[in-house]
Design a protein around this motif. Structure first.
Motif, PDB file in Angstrom:
ATOM      1  N   CYS A 120       0.827  -1.210   0.000  1.00  0.00           N
ATOM      2  CA  CYS A 120       0.000   0.000   0.000  1.00  0.00           C
ATOM      3  C   CYS A 120       0.865   1.266   0.000  1.00  0.00           C
ATOM      4  CB  CYS A 120      -0.934   0.013   1.210  1.00  0.00           C
ATOM      5  SG  CYS A 120      -2.014   1.462   1.244  1.00  0.00           S
TER       6      CYS A 120
ATOM      7  N   THR B  88       0.013   4.407   0.228  1.00  0.00           N
ATOM      8  CA  THR B  88      -0.413   5.476   1.132  1.00  0.00           C
ATOM      9  C   THR B  88      -0.387   5.050   2.595  1.00  0.00           C
ATOM     10  OG1 THR B  88      -2.750   4.891   0.895  1.00  0.00           O
ATOM     11  CG2 THR B  88      -1.865   6.555  -0.629  1.00  0.00           C
TER      12      THR B  88
ATOM     13  N   GLU C 224      -5.443   8.361   2.698  1.00  0.00           N
ATOM     14  CA  GLU C 224      -6.573   7.938   1.886  1.00  0.00           C
ATOM     15  C   GLU C 224      -6.224   6.749   1.006  1.00  0.00           C
ATOM     16  OE1 GLU C 224      -7.235  10.480  -1.815  1.00  0.00           O
ATOM     17  OE2 GLU C 224      -5.847  11.722  -0.640  1.00  0.00           O
ATOM     18  N   CYS C 225      -7.247   6.069   0.539  1.00  0.00           N
ATOM     19  CA  CYS C 225      -7.052   4.985  -0.421  1.00  0.00           C
ATOM     20  C   CYS C 225      -7.184   5.573  -1.824  1.00  0.00           C
ATOM     21  CB  CYS C 225      -8.107   3.888  -0.219  1.00  0.00           C
ATOM     22  SG  CYS C 225      -7.916   2.518  -1.387  1.00  0.00           S
ATOM     23  N   THR C 226      -6.193   5.332  -2.652  1.00  0.00           N
ATOM     24  CA  THR C 226      -6.226   5.848  -4.021  1.00  0.00           C
ATOM     25  C   THR C 226      -6.790   4.824  -5.001  1.00  0.00           C
ATOM     26  OG1 THR C 226      -3.982   5.086  -4.480  1.00  0.00           O
ATOM     27  CG2 THR C 226      -4.228   7.337  -3.603  1.00  0.00           C
TER      28      THR C 226
ATOM     29  N   CYS D 292      -5.418   2.205  -6.126  1.00  0.00           N
ATOM     30  CA  CYS D 292      -4.378   1.875  -7.106  1.00  0.00           C
ATOM     31  C   CYS D 292      -4.361   0.390  -7.450  1.00  0.00           C
ATOM     32  CB  CYS D 292      -3.011   2.311  -6.602  1.00  0.00           C
ATOM     33  SG  CYS D 292      -2.438   1.408  -5.141  1.00  0.00           S
TER      34      CYS D 292
ATOM     35  N   ASN E 282     -10.534  18.459   0.648  1.00  0.00           N
ATOM     36  CA  ASN E 282      -9.782  17.229   0.458  1.00  0.00           C
ATOM     37  C   ASN E 282     -10.559  16.156  -0.293  1.00  0.00           C
ATOM     38  OD1 ASN E 282      -7.021  17.267   1.956  1.00  0.00           O
ATOM     39  ND2 ASN E 282      -8.436  18.430   3.214  1.00  0.00           N
ATOM     40  N   CYS E 283     -11.811  16.432  -0.626  1.00  0.00           N
ATOM     41  CA  CYS E 283     -12.642  15.457  -1.321  1.00  0.00           C
ATOM     42  C   CYS E 283     -12.518  15.640  -2.834  1.00  0.00           C
ATOM     43  CB  CYS E 283     -14.106  15.586  -0.896  1.00  0.00           C
ATOM     44  SG  CYS E 283     -15.180  14.382  -1.700  1.00  0.00           S
ATOM     45  N   GLU E 284     -11.668  14.836  -3.437  1.00  0.00           N
ATOM     46  CA  GLU E 284     -11.425  14.935  -4.879  1.00  0.00           C
ATOM     47  C   GLU E 284     -12.680  14.607  -5.693  1.00  0.00           C
ATOM     48  OE1 GLU E 284      -8.578  12.657  -7.976  1.00  0.00           O
ATOM     49  OE2 GLU E 284      -7.587  13.441  -6.190  1.00  0.00           O
TER      50      GLU E 284
ATOM     51  N   THR F 204     -16.700   7.943  -2.831  1.00  0.00           N
ATOM     52  CA  THR F 204     -16.021   6.686  -3.148  1.00  0.00           C
ATOM     53  C   THR F 204     -15.583   5.938  -1.895  1.00  0.00           C
ATOM     54  OG1 THR F 204     -13.847   7.748  -3.231  1.00  0.00           O
ATOM     55  CG2 THR F 204     -15.100   7.637  -5.315  1.00  0.00           C
TER      56      THR F 204
ATOM     57  N   CYS G 293     -13.021   6.827  -0.108  1.00  0.00           N
ATOM     58  CA  CYS G 293     -11.552   6.832  -0.132  1.00  0.00           C
ATOM     59  C   CYS G 293     -10.930   7.248   1.195  1.00  0.00           C
ATOM     60  CB  CYS G 293     -11.038   7.730  -1.251  1.00  0.00           C
ATOM     61  SG  CYS G 293     -11.254   9.507  -0.942  1.00  0.00           S
TER      62      CYS G 293
ATOM     63  N   ALA H 102     -10.210  10.361   2.189  1.00  0.00           N
ATOM     64  CA  ALA H 102      -9.368  11.554   2.120  1.00  0.00           C
ATOM     65  C   ALA H 102      -9.836  12.651   3.072  1.00  0.00           C
ATOM     66  CB  ALA H 102      -9.331  12.102   0.695  1.00  0.00           C
TER      67      ALA H 102
END
Length: 165
Positions: free
Chosen positions: A45, A47, A66-68, A70, A115-117, A141, A143, A145
């Motif tokens: 991981c 992150t 956060e989880c991306t 990936c 911070n919420c993309e 999502t 995530c 973040a």
């Protein structure tokens, strides 16, 4: 073996609730049967949100970041406890704004929204007051973040069904 019985066999006599697992984890019972607790997903991981949890099984800790999504954890998993399927969401977890939110109490704060993309947290202007945060679960999502930056820890990410039991 069910989750509660596993907890009992580890010397815990209380009921055990399922922890948040890495993205694309199998259903909890299947995950526990498949996961070898090798920590490959933890190491993979980038992150650092996948960590060793209860009983040595991987869990998610959004206080670290956060989880991306990936997929590195899935790639590292040799047992198939994490399995990325085409068009399947990473998980059903969503962020929730709690009662401790300072913006909901009239103090200017927009850190979660910044911070919420995905744009799931928006701020609705209020006449004569501070803008209030609103969560759009359809966009979220999960995530995480928004979790770590929150100055008062008012945000949690969980499965929407957990609160309905």
């Amino acid at each position: 073996m069910d989750v509660a019985r596993r907890g009992f066999l580890r010397g815990r006599f209380r009921s055990v609730t399922a922890e948040s697992r890495p993205p694309w984890a199998l259903a909890e019972a299947a995950f526990l049967d498949r996961c070898s607790r090798c920590d490959a997903c933890v190491t993979a991981c980038p992150t650092g949100v996948v960590r060793v949890g209860d009983g040595g099984y991987p869990t998610i800790d959004f206080s670290r970041g956060e989880c991306t999504f990936c997929g590195d954890c899935v790639t590292a998993c040799e047992t198939g406890a994490l399995r990325r399927e085409a068009d399947a969401p990473a998980w059903t977890m969503k962020a929730r704004l709690g009662d401790a939110c300072v913006a909901r109490k009239g103090v200017e704060c927009r850190i979660c929204g910044e911070n919420c993309e995905a744009g799931a947290i928006r701020f609705r202007p209020a006449l004569g007051g501070i803008s209030r945060p609103e969560m759009n679960e359809g966009i979220c999502t999960g995530c995480g973040a928004c979790v770590a930056p929150c100055p008062v820890g008012a945000i949690a990410v969980s499965n929407p069904m957990e609160g309905q039991q």
